[in-house]
Design a protein around this motif. Structure first.
Motif, PDB file in Angstrom:
ATOM      1  N   LYS A   7       0.828  -1.209   0.000  1.00  0.00           N
ATOM      2  CA  LYS A   7       0.000   0.000   0.000  1.00  0.00           C
ATOM      3  C   LYS A   7       0.864   1.261   0.000  1.00  0.00           C
ATOM      4  O   LYS A   7       0.539   2.237  -0.679  1.00  0.00           O
ATOM      5  CB  LYS A   7      -0.920  -0.009   1.228  1.00  0.00           C
ATOM      6  N   ASN A   8       1.950   1.236   0.753  1.00  0.00           N
ATOM      7  CA  ASN A   8       2.834   2.398   0.781  1.00  0.00           C
ATOM      8  C   ASN A   8       3.453   2.649  -0.587  1.00  0.00           C
ATOM      9  O   ASN A   8       3.567   3.802  -1.037  1.00  0.00           O
ATOM     10  CB  ASN A   8       3.928   2.201   1.827  1.00  0.00           C
ATOM     11  N   ARG A   9       3.864   1.587  -1.238  1.00  0.00           N
ATOM     12  CA  ARG A   9       4.440   1.749  -2.578  1.00  0.00           C
ATOM     13  C   ARG A   9       3.404   2.279  -3.556  1.00  0.00           C
ATOM     14  O   ARG A   9       3.708   3.142  -4.391  1.00  0.00           O
ATOM     15  CB  ARG A   9       5.000   0.415  -3.062  1.00  0.00           C
ATOM     16  N   ALA A  10       2.193   1.744  -3.463  1.00  0.00           N
ATOM     17  CA  ALA A  10       1.129   2.234  -4.346  1.00  0.00           C
ATOM     18  C   ALA A  10       0.848   3.715  -4.105  1.00  0.00           C
ATOM     19  O   ALA A  10       0.623   4.484  -5.046  1.00  0.00           O
ATOM     20  CB  ALA A  10      -0.136   1.405  -4.146  1.00  0.00           C
ATOM     21  N   LEU A  11       0.864   4.088  -2.822  1.00  0.00           N
ATOM     22  CA  LEU A  11       0.629   5.493  -2.496  1.00  0.00           C
ATOM     23  C   LEU A  11       1.743   6.381  -3.045  1.00  0.00           C
ATOM     24  O   LEU A  11       1.484   7.476  -3.578  1.00  0.00           O
ATOM     25  CB  LEU A  11       0.519   5.661  -0.987  1.00  0.00           C
ATOM     26  N   ILE A  13       3.644   5.746  -5.675  1.00  0.00           N
ATOM     27  CA  ILE A  13       3.483   5.805  -7.134  1.00  0.00           C
ATOM     28  C   ILE A  13       2.375   6.779  -7.506  1.00  0.00           C
ATOM     29  O   ILE A  13       2.509   7.597  -8.428  1.00  0.00           O
ATOM     30  CB  ILE A  13       3.200   4.405  -7.688  1.00  0.00           C
ATOM     31  N   LEU A  14       1.245   6.699  -6.783  1.00  0.00           N
ATOM     32  CA  LEU A  14       0.139   7.624  -7.043  1.00  0.00           C
ATOM     33  C   LEU A  14       0.556   9.060  -6.776  1.00  0.00           C
ATOM     34  O   LEU A  14       0.226   9.982  -7.549  1.00  0.00           O
ATOM     35  CB  LEU A  14      -1.058   7.243  -6.176  1.00  0.00           C
ATOM     36  N   LEU A  15       1.296   9.282  -5.689  1.00  0.00           N
ATOM     37  CA  LEU A  15       1.764  10.624  -5.352  1.00  0.00           C
ATOM     38  C   LEU A  15       2.672  11.181  -6.433  1.00  0.00           C
ATOM     39  O   LEU A  15       2.536  12.343  -6.852  1.00  0.00           O
ATOM     40  CB  LEU A  15       2.498  10.586  -4.012  1.00  0.00           C
ATOM     41  N   ALA A  17       2.745  10.252  -9.601  1.00  0.00           N
ATOM     42  CA  ALA A  17       1.981  10.438 -10.838  1.00  0.00           C
ATOM     43  C   ALA A  17       1.172  11.734 -10.815  1.00  0.00           C
ATOM     44  O   ALA A  17       1.202  12.528 -11.772  1.00  0.00           O
ATOM     45  CB  ALA A  17       1.061   9.239 -11.072  1.00  0.00           C
ATOM     46  N   VAL A  18       0.441  11.956  -9.718  1.00  0.00           N
ATOM     47  CA  VAL A  18      -0.388  13.164  -9.666  1.00  0.00           C
ATOM     48  C   VAL A  18       0.478  14.416  -9.553  1.00  0.00           C
ATOM     49  O   VAL A  18       0.103  15.491 -10.046  1.00  0.00           O
ATOM     50  CB  VAL A  18      -1.397  13.088  -8.499  1.00  0.00           C
ATOM     51  N   THR A  19       1.650  14.300  -8.926  1.00  0.00           N
ATOM     52  CA  THR A  19       2.559  15.449  -8.841  1.00  0.00           C
ATOM     53  C   THR A  19       3.082  15.819 -10.223  1.00  0.00           C
ATOM     54  O   THR A  19       3.127  17.005 -10.596  1.00  0.00           O
ATOM     55  CB  THR A  19       3.728  15.143  -7.894  1.00  0.00           C
TER      56      THR A  19
END
Length: 350
Positions: A7-11, A13-15, A17-19
């Motif tokens: 979950k931390n890695r996914a977060l 990656i999402l962070l 990407a959106v940045t």
């Protein structure tokens, strides 16, 4: 342990990407955002003083600071820009109409040249007046074409300028009013020790203030002094040439001399001896001293960077980012030095 790590890695990656996506959205307005941030940093001390007198009216304090910024910085720059456009238009029209003829200048300089200089020109394949006039005429045609293209570009980009100007002012107001809270949230989000974050933040603010105030002070002083001597010597377009010298002064050591130097040589070559000598002495003894004295004091002293680092980072920043790079380059260099200082072990002596 596997599930929380995933979950931390996914977060992360999402962070990321959106940045990146948000950065791409802001990229077309990067100039307005950057200068809004710079002006907010420069006028933050004034805003704090006003806020101390108006503790319950932060919006009014921000509006008053914004008004001061308009009166002190933005409106004078717009007035100078208007004068430059008018003088540049006049020069362009005189070049197009033939009133300014580079061939005539070549004839005057050629007739005043000594024999040894003519031999040097021959070695450079500029041995005849006709060849020199041809090259200067080509230069004049290219210069007028450049001016025409810039005029068309300026006209087509008027709407873009208005939008960027409005965004800068709008952002500046909110950075002044809500800047401390926003800065605190950014600092809390950075995964570094608190002491490191304070040091890097202080270095970032110090370098921006020193670079902008130092370079702008040097540029404005050299441009004003250059325009003044051009006006005294009755050289056409003193405001235009003064602004060009101000921009060129962002190149340390040689900037403004790229304008007054050739003009002084023209005076000396065409028999206007006292004008040429006056311009040379003034350029070296007044304009040059401003660069050699003020720049290290205002830029290098506060940033605590060597003069050669300031020079290299300024030139490199301008090559990559254009005019804005005269701030971005030294800021990156200062943060580079500060970051390595945080993690480099202390030197052992003996």
């Amino acid at each position: 342990m596997h599930q929380p790590t995933t979950k931390n890695r996914a977060l992360l990656i999402l962070l990321a990407a959106v940045t990146l996506a948000f950065g791409a959205i802001l990229l077309p307005l990067h100039g307005a955002i950057f200068w809004g941030l710079v002006l907010a940093i420069l006028f933050a001390p004034l805003h704090r003083r006003l806020l101390a007198r108006l503790p319950r009216r932060p919006t009014l304090a921000a509006l008053l600071t914004l008004g001061a910024c308009l009166l002190i910085v933005i409106l004078p720059m717009l007035a100078v820009a208007t004068s430059v456009v008018q003088e540049a238009g006049g020069v362009y029209q005189r070049v197009r109409s033939g009133q300014v003829n580079f061939g005539d200048y070549a004839q005057q300089i050629w007739s005043a040249m000594p024999a040894w200089m003519l031999r040097i020109l021959e070695s450079l394949h500029l041995g005849t007046l006709g060849e020199l006039q041809t090259k200067l005429a080509s230069f004049g045609a290219q210069a007028t074409q450049f001016l025409a293209n810039q005029a068309v570009s300026a006209g087509s980009n008027t709407l873009e300028f208005i939008v960027n100007f409005g965004v800068m002012l709008y952002l500046l107001f909110f950075l002044l009013r809500d800047g401390p809270q926003l800065a605190a949230r950014i600092r809390n989000a950075i995964p570094l020790d608190e002491a490191h974050k304070r040091e890097l933040s202080a270095k970032f603010i110090t370098v921006i203030r020193a670079t902008v105030k130092g370079n702008v002070a040097v540029a404005a002083t050299q441009g004003a002094l250059g325009g003044l001597i051009f006006w005294i010597l009755n050289i056409e377009g003193p405001v235009l040439w003064g602004v060009i010298m101000a921009f060129l002064s962002l190149l340390p050591a040689v900037g403004a001399s790229l304008i007054w130097g050739p003009v002084a040589l023209y005076f000396l070559a065409t028999g206007s001896t006292w004008q040429g000598i006056t311009l040379v002495l003034y350029g070296i003894g007044v304009i040059g001293v401003v660069d050699n004295v003020l720049r290290p004091v205002l830029v290098g002293k506060d940033t605590k960077m060597p003069d050669y680092v300031v020079l290299i980072s300024t030139l490199g920043g301008m090559a990559l980012f254009g005019l804005t790079g005269f701030v971005i380059g030294p800021v990156i260099a200062a943060l580079f030095i500060a970051t390595w200082d945080l993690y480099s072990p202390p030197a052992r002596i003996g």
